[in-house]
Design an enzyme around this catalytic site. Structure first.
Site, PDB file in Angstrom:
ATOM      1  N   CYS A   1      -5.672 -19.671  20.463  1.00  0.00           N
ATOM      2  CA  CYS A   1      -6.082 -18.536  21.299  1.00  0.00           C
ATOM      3  C   CYS A   1      -5.104 -17.373  21.100  1.00  0.00           C
ATOM      4  O   CYS A   1      -3.888 -17.590  21.109  1.00  0.00           O
ATOM      5  CB  CYS A   1      -6.103 -18.921  22.767  1.00  0.00           C
ATOM      6  SG  CYS A   1      -7.282 -20.227  23.175  1.00  0.00           S
TER       7      CYS A   1
ATOM      8  N   THR B   1       0.813  -1.218   0.000  1.00  0.00           N
ATOM      9  CA  THR B   1       0.000   0.000   0.000  1.00  0.00           C
ATOM     10  C   THR B   1       0.844   1.265   0.000  1.00  0.00           C
ATOM     11  O   THR B   1       0.464   2.269  -0.614  1.00  0.00           O
ATOM     12  CB  THR B   1      -0.919  -0.002   1.239  1.00  0.00           C
ATOM     13  OG1 THR B   1      -1.814  -1.112   1.156  1.00  0.00           O
ATOM     14  CG2 THR B   1      -1.741   1.277   1.328  1.00  0.00           C
TER      15      THR B   1
ATOM     16  N   ASP C   1       1.073  -6.536  -4.285  1.00  0.00           N
ATOM     17  CA  ASP C   1       0.147  -6.405  -3.167  1.00  0.00           C
ATOM     18  C   ASP C   1       0.493  -7.584  -2.272  1.00  0.00           C
ATOM     19  O   ASP C   1       0.552  -8.725  -2.734  1.00  0.00           O
ATOM     20  CB  ASP C   1      -1.288  -6.504  -3.677  1.00  0.00           C
ATOM     21  CG  ASP C   1      -2.330  -6.356  -2.577  1.00  0.00           C
ATOM     22  OD1 ASP C   1      -2.175  -6.995  -1.521  1.00  0.00           O
ATOM     23  OD2 ASP C   1      -3.327  -5.660  -2.799  1.00  0.00           O
ATOM     24  N   SER C   2       0.727  -7.357  -0.987  1.00  0.00           N
ATOM     25  CA  SER C   2       1.257  -8.440  -0.156  1.00  0.00           C
ATOM     26  C   SER C   2       0.270  -9.584   0.037  1.00  0.00           C
ATOM     27  O   SER C   2       0.647 -10.646   0.536  1.00  0.00           O
ATOM     28  CB  SER C   2       1.751  -7.927   1.194  1.00  0.00           C
ATOM     29  OG  SER C   2       0.679  -7.606   2.049  1.00  0.00           O
TER      30      SER C   2
ATOM     31  N   ASP D   1      -0.766  -6.723   4.681  1.00  0.00           N
ATOM     32  CA  ASP D   1      -1.563  -7.940   4.875  1.00  0.00           C
ATOM     33  C   ASP D   1      -0.715  -9.112   5.335  1.00  0.00           C
ATOM     34  O   ASP D   1      -1.138  -9.904   6.178  1.00  0.00           O
ATOM     35  CB  ASP D   1      -2.326  -8.300   3.592  1.00  0.00           C
ATOM     36  CG  ASP D   1      -3.584  -7.483   3.411  1.00  0.00           C
ATOM     37  OD1 ASP D   1      -4.010  -6.813   4.377  1.00  0.00           O
ATOM     38  OD2 ASP D   1      -4.155  -7.507   2.301  1.00  0.00           O
TER      39      ASP D   1
END
Length: 327
Positions: A264, A16, A60-61, A95
């Site tokens: 978790c 980005t 774009d990652s 990302d």
């Protein structure tokens, strides 16, 4: 702290931070070196001298793959070997930024220079963008000798490369070190330099009510050399499912590395707490302690790609190598 740097390599992979608008939406764009030079002229305090390298293809990652981790690691090693830099700033999309930071933490484990990753939530040039604060803040952190090993700089904060996760998609403070218990002791021994020798396939299987032998068998059949199970709680799973446990045992006998982390957000593995945990350990799983998904995936990939055998991968996976398992 490290000494201040003299030769900084800025390695641009896309993301980005340098994107431009297209008819289909934001897309990676070349020409970021000139934009960086122009913006630096307006900075009030000095920045380190830098050279710029643009990796191709710009991504774009969301399109980042393990092969690109190797491409980045190779580019960094080559620049260091040629004496072109004593620090690296890697510009990357957000990302999968945490995945690349983790993978590089292990792929560059033996490297003595600092490697810092950053990116942006909004493109450079957009109103209120975090792009220049992140980029120039990262440069200054390197200049001040504040970076050790592989780290990530975002929203004014330095973060451990093998502990960080992207927790938000809509705010500048998108990254944080996951609040996981890290009780392992740092290994006194060190593995060999994890230089890639062969392809490595790692698959992740999150446990959920309904998961069974079919899912394990399908991943093994796909060619996975390691299977990372995201277990419940402290490392539990459906051990009453005889077929599921048998599928794990069979995979382990076939040479597939079976590793466990907790699904978790603040979890860690302790197989001794519940019988359903010790049952997974008895089926061949080894503990990833409090490692994040990103760290465990990158670590398994680096160990396997280095050509280590099954027993060696299990040995080193369970030991803290760069702070991923121990404070």
């Amino acid at each position: 702290m490290n000494e201040s740097i003299e030769r900084l390599l800025v390695l641009y992979t896309g993301g980005t931070i340098g994107m431009q608008q297209s008819a289909a939406g934001l897309m990676p764009a070349s020409g970021f070196e000139a934009r960086l030079q122009a913006q630096q002229a307006s900075e009030l305090t000095p920045l380190p001298a830098w050279t710029f390298c643009e990796l191709q293809p710009l991504l774009d990652s969301a399109n980042m793959q393990p092969a690109h981790w190797l491409q980045m690691a190779t580019a960094i090693r080559e620049a260091v070997a040629q004496g072109d830099c004593d620090a690296v700033l890697l510009l990357h999309g957000t990302d999968t930024l945490a995945y690349s930071a983790a993978a590089l933490s292990f792929l560059l484990l033996d490297l003595e220079i600092p490697v810092l990753l950053t990116g942006a939530m909004l493109p450079a040039g957009s109103e209120g963008s975090d792009a220049w604060p992140n980029l120039f803040g990262a440069m200054r952190a390197l200049q001040a000798g504040q970076v050790q090993g592989v780290q990530l700089f975002f929203n004014g904060v330095l973060l451990h490369g093998a502990r960080v996760s992207k927790l938000r998609s809509d705010a500048f403070d998108a990254f944080a070190e996951a609040p996981r218990k890290r009780q392992a002791e740092a290994s006194k021994d060190r593995p060999p330099a994890l230089l890639p020798q062969r392809p490595a396939e790692v698959a992740i299987l999150p446990l959920y009510p309904g998961v069974g032998a079919a899912q394990v068998q399908a991943l093994v059949a796909s060619g996975a050399q390691a299977l990372l199970l995201e277990c419940y709680g402290s490392g539990t799973g459906p051990v009453n499912d005889v077929d599921f446990i048998q599928a794990l045992r069979t995979a382990h006998r076939q040479g597939v590395v079976l590793a466990a982390i907790s699904q978790c957000p603040g979890g860690h593995i302790d197989f001794d707490v519940y019988a359903t945990g010790s049952g997974l350990r008895d089926a061949g799983l080894v503990s990833g302690g409090g490692m994040t998904r990103e760290a465990a995936l990158g670590k398994l990939f680096a160990l396997l790609a280095a050509g280590l055998d099954h027993a060696e991968v299990e040995h080193w996976f369970c030991r803290d190598l760069c702070g991923e398992m121990a404070d």
